[in-house]
Every structure is written in structure tokens, then in C-alpha cells.
Motif scaffolding. Structure first.
Motif, short mmCIF file in Angstrom:
data_model
loop_
_atom_site.label_atom_id
_atom_site.label_comp_id
_atom_site.label_asym_id
_atom_site.label_seq_id
_atom_site.Cartn_x
_atom_site.Cartn_y
_atom_site.Cartn_z
N MET A 1 49.85 95.09 37.12
CA MET A 1 49.48 96.00 36.02
C MET A 1 50.70 96.45 35.21
SD MET A 1 46.37 95.69 36.07
CE MET A 1 45.97 96.74 34.70
N GLU A 2 51.89 96.40 35.81
CA GLU A 2 53.10 96.72 35.05
C GLU A 2 53.37 95.70 33.95
OE1 GLU A 2 56.41 97.33 37.67
OE2 GLU A 2 55.41 98.97 38.71
N LEU A 3 52.76 94.53 34.07
CA LEU A 3 52.92 93.48 33.06
C LEU A 3 52.01 93.70 31.85
CD1 LEU A 3 53.00 90.35 35.40
CD2 LEU A 3 54.94 91.44 34.29
N LYS A 4 51.05 94.60 31.96
CA LYS A 4 50.04 94.77 30.91
C LYS A 4 50.62 94.92 29.50
CE LYS A 4 45.44 96.23 30.32
NZ LYS A 4 44.93 95.00 29.80
N PRO A 5 51.71 95.68 29.30
CA PRO A 5 52.24 95.77 27.92
C PRO A 5 52.69 94.43 27.34
CG PRO A 5 53.18 97.49 29.31
CD PRO A 5 52.41 96.56 30.21
N PHE A 6 52.88 93.44 28.20
CA PHE A 6 53.35 92.13 27.73
C PHE A 6 52.21 91.12 27.58
CE2 PHE A 6 56.64 94.20 30.24
CZ PHE A 6 57.59 94.38 29.26
N SER A 7 51.01 91.55 27.88
CA SER A 7 49.89 90.62 27.78
C SER A 7 49.47 90.49 26.32
CB SER A 7 48.71 91.10 28.63
OG SER A 7 48.10 92.22 28.03
N LEU A 8 48.78 89.41 26.03
CA LEU A 8 48.27 89.19 24.68
C LEU A 8 46.83 89.66 24.58
CD1 LEU A 8 49.77 85.67 23.91
CD2 LEU A 8 50.64 87.90 23.23
N GLY A 9 46.01 89.31 25.55
CA GLY A 9 44.63 89.76 25.57
C GLY A 9 43.82 89.36 24.35
N LEU A 10 43.99 88.15 23.88
CA LEU A 10 43.32 87.71 22.66
C LEU A 10 42.09 86.86 22.97
CD1 LEU A 10 46.42 86.49 20.62
CD2 LEU A 10 45.34 88.74 20.55
N ASP A 11 41.05 87.01 22.14
CA ASP A 11 39.94 86.07 22.22
C ASP A 11 40.34 84.83 21.40
OD1 ASP A 11 39.37 86.54 19.47
OD2 ASP A 11 37.89 88.08 19.96
N GLU A 12 39.49 83.84 21.37
CA GLU A 12 39.86 82.58 20.71
C GLU A 12 40.12 82.75 19.20
OE1 GLU A 12 40.80 79.53 21.80
OE2 GLU A 12 40.77 80.59 23.72
N LYS A 13 39.32 83.57 18.53
CA LYS A 13 39.50 83.79 17.09
C LYS A 13 40.84 84.49 16.83
CE LYS A 13 37.14 85.78 13.11
NZ LYS A 13 35.97 86.53 12.64
N GLN A 14 41.15 85.49 17.63
CA GLN A 14 42.42 86.20 17.49
C GLN A 14 43.59 85.27 17.80
OE1 GLN A 14 41.42 89.13 20.39
NE2 GLN A 14 41.04 90.72 18.87
N LYS A 15 43.43 84.46 18.82
CA LYS A 15 44.50 83.53 19.21
C LYS A 15 44.79 82.53 18.08
CE LYS A 15 45.80 80.30 22.86
NZ LYS A 15 45.37 79.63 24.09
N LYS A 16 43.74 82.03 17.47
CA LYS A 16 43.90 81.07 16.36
C LYS A 16 44.64 81.74 15.19
CE LYS A 16 41.30 77.99 13.36
NZ LYS A 16 40.01 77.47 12.96
N PHE A 17 44.23 82.97 14.84
CA PHE A 17 44.90 83.71 13.77
C PHE A 17 46.37 83.94 14.12
CE2 PHE A 17 46.31 87.75 11.90
CZ PHE A 17 46.05 87.53 10.55
N ALA A 18 46.64 84.38 15.35
CA ALA A 18 48.01 84.67 15.79
C ALA A 18 48.88 83.42 15.76
CB ALA A 18 48.00 85.28 17.19
N GLN A 19 48.35 82.31 16.24
CA GLN A 19 49.13 81.08 16.26
C GLN A 19 49.42 80.59 14.85
OE1 GLN A 19 46.59 78.82 18.94
NE2 GLN A 19 48.10 79.01 20.58
N SER A 20 48.44 80.68 13.96
CA SER A 20 48.64 80.26 12.58
C SER A 20 49.71 81.14 11.91
CB SER A 20 47.32 80.36 11.82
OG SER A 20 47.51 80.10 10.45
N LEU A 21 49.60 82.44 12.10
CA LEU A 21 50.56 83.37 11.52
C LEU A 21 51.96 83.11 12.07
CD1 LEU A 21 51.04 85.83 9.70
CD2 LEU A 21 50.30 87.29 11.60
N ALA A 22 52.08 82.95 13.38
CA ALA A 22 53.39 82.71 13.99
C ALA A 22 54.01 81.41 13.50
CB ALA A 22 53.26 82.71 15.52
N HIS A 23 53.21 80.37 13.42
CA HIS A 23 53.74 79.09 12.94
C HIS A 23 54.18 79.18 11.48
CE1 HIS A 23 53.29 76.38 16.37
NE2 HIS A 23 52.24 77.12 16.69
N ASN A 24 53.41 79.88 10.66
CA ASN A 24 53.82 80.08 9.26
C ASN A 24 55.15 80.82 9.17
OD1 ASN A 24 51.69 78.77 7.94
ND2 ASN A 24 50.41 80.59 8.00
N ILE A 25 55.34 81.78 10.05
CA ILE A 25 56.60 82.52 10.05
C ILE A 25 57.77 81.63 10.45
CG2 ILE A 25 57.87 84.38 11.21
CD1 ILE A 25 55.10 85.88 11.30
N VAL A 26 57.59 80.87 11.50
CA VAL A 26 58.68 80.02 11.99
C VAL A 26 59.15 79.04 10.92
CG1 VAL A 26 59.26 78.19 13.64
CG2 VAL A 26 58.16 80.29 14.43
#
Length: 159
Positions: free
Chosen positions: A49-74
Motif C-alpha cells: 500500500m505504500e506504493l499506491k502514490p506511484f500507481s497509475l490506476g488507469l482504465d483502458e481509455k485513460q491508458k490510451k489517452f495517457a500513452q498518446s499524450l506521453a508519446h507526443n511529448i517525447v
């Protein structure tokens, strides 16, 4: 939108890990997803549970948005730095904290690539990230930089 906010927070964590450890964003996503798995499998174990602040906790739609955003940034962070540099008055890009720089990149990536998100929403979401993850003075700094950069690149009207 709460689901996109969670995805933006995930991008902040992924990019921070990537920049801090000099690893790819794909590896950073994998490492943080592993924390999600450990939390899911670990139940109430206090060490897990100490790891919780480092978790992503994303559903598939959120994960897709996050990955697209991160790749655009890189692929565009040098361009985003070029948007930021001219609006820094008596300040150097290298002096901006890693967290604030990543928050700026997130908003600029949305303004540049995710045209379904109004620029003012991207700026407001950046301010919320800054309030939660950065210093007390960061939200006003980020607001000023993003407002000026957005005007310079033409995504919001000049005064």
C-alpha cells in the motif's frame, strides 16, 4: 473531465520517472503498471500500500489517452521548450523544476496535438497538476508561461 485528469497525472508520473532514471516512457509505463499489479494482488499488505502514490490506476481509455499524450511529448519536447524559452523573462529553462517543465509539456502537447481539448482546459488542468504536485508558487508561474506561449503559437487570441 476526471478520467483525463487521472491520465494527465499518470503522464506526469511516467515522464518524471523516465526523465529521472533516463529510461524510455514505455519502460516507465511498464514499471508503474507493475506497481498496479502488485497493489491488486497484494491486498492490504502495508508495504504494498505504500506504493499506491506511484500507481497509475488507469482504465483502458485513460491508458490510451495517457500513452498518446506521453508519446507526443517525447517526440516534441524540444519544440515545446522552444515555445517556453521566449516567454521566460529573466529566467532560464534549465532553472524550471522537472515537475513544472513536465506540466508545461503536458499542456503544450494537448494544445498542439489534441485539438478537441480547448486551450483554456489544458491550462486549467496544468494548474491543478501544479497545485497538487509542485510548489506553492508554481501555479501562477505555469499560468503565466502557458498563457504567453499559447498566445505566441496562436492557440489563443493575443490581447
Amino acid at each position: 473531465m476526471a478520467s483525463r485528469r487521472k491520465a494527465r497525472e499518470a503522464v506526469l508520473k511516467v515522464l518524471y520517472l523516465s526523465e529521472s532514471r533516463n529510461i524510455s516512457i514505455d519502460n516507465a509505463f511498464r514499471e508503474l503498471a507493475e506497481i498496479d499489479r502488485e497493489i491488486a494482488e497484494g491486498g492490504d499488505d502495508s508495504e504494498i500500500m505504500e506504493l499506491k502514490p506511484f500507481s497509475l490506476g488507469l482504465d483502458e481509455k485513460q491508458k490510451k489517452f495517457a500513452q498518446s499524450l506521453a508519446h507526443n511529448i517525447v517526440v516534441s519536447k524540444e519544440k515545446f521548450n522552444d515555445y517556453i524559452k521566449p516567454v521566460l523573462i529573466n529566467w532560464d529553462l534549465s532553472r524550471i523544476s522537472r515537475i513544472d517543465r513536465i506540466i508545461l509539456w503536458i499542456a503544450l502537447a494537448e494544445m498542439t496535438y489534441m485539438l478537441d481539448i480547448p486551450p483554456n482546459v489544458s491550462i486549467n488542468e496544468a494548474l491543478e497538476l501544479a497545485k497538487r504536485y509542485s510548489s506553492e508558487k508554481s501555479p501562477s508561474f505555469i499560468n503565466g508561461v502557458l498563457d504567453a506561449a499559447a498566445r505566441n503559437i496562436g492557440v489563443i487570441n493575443k490581447k
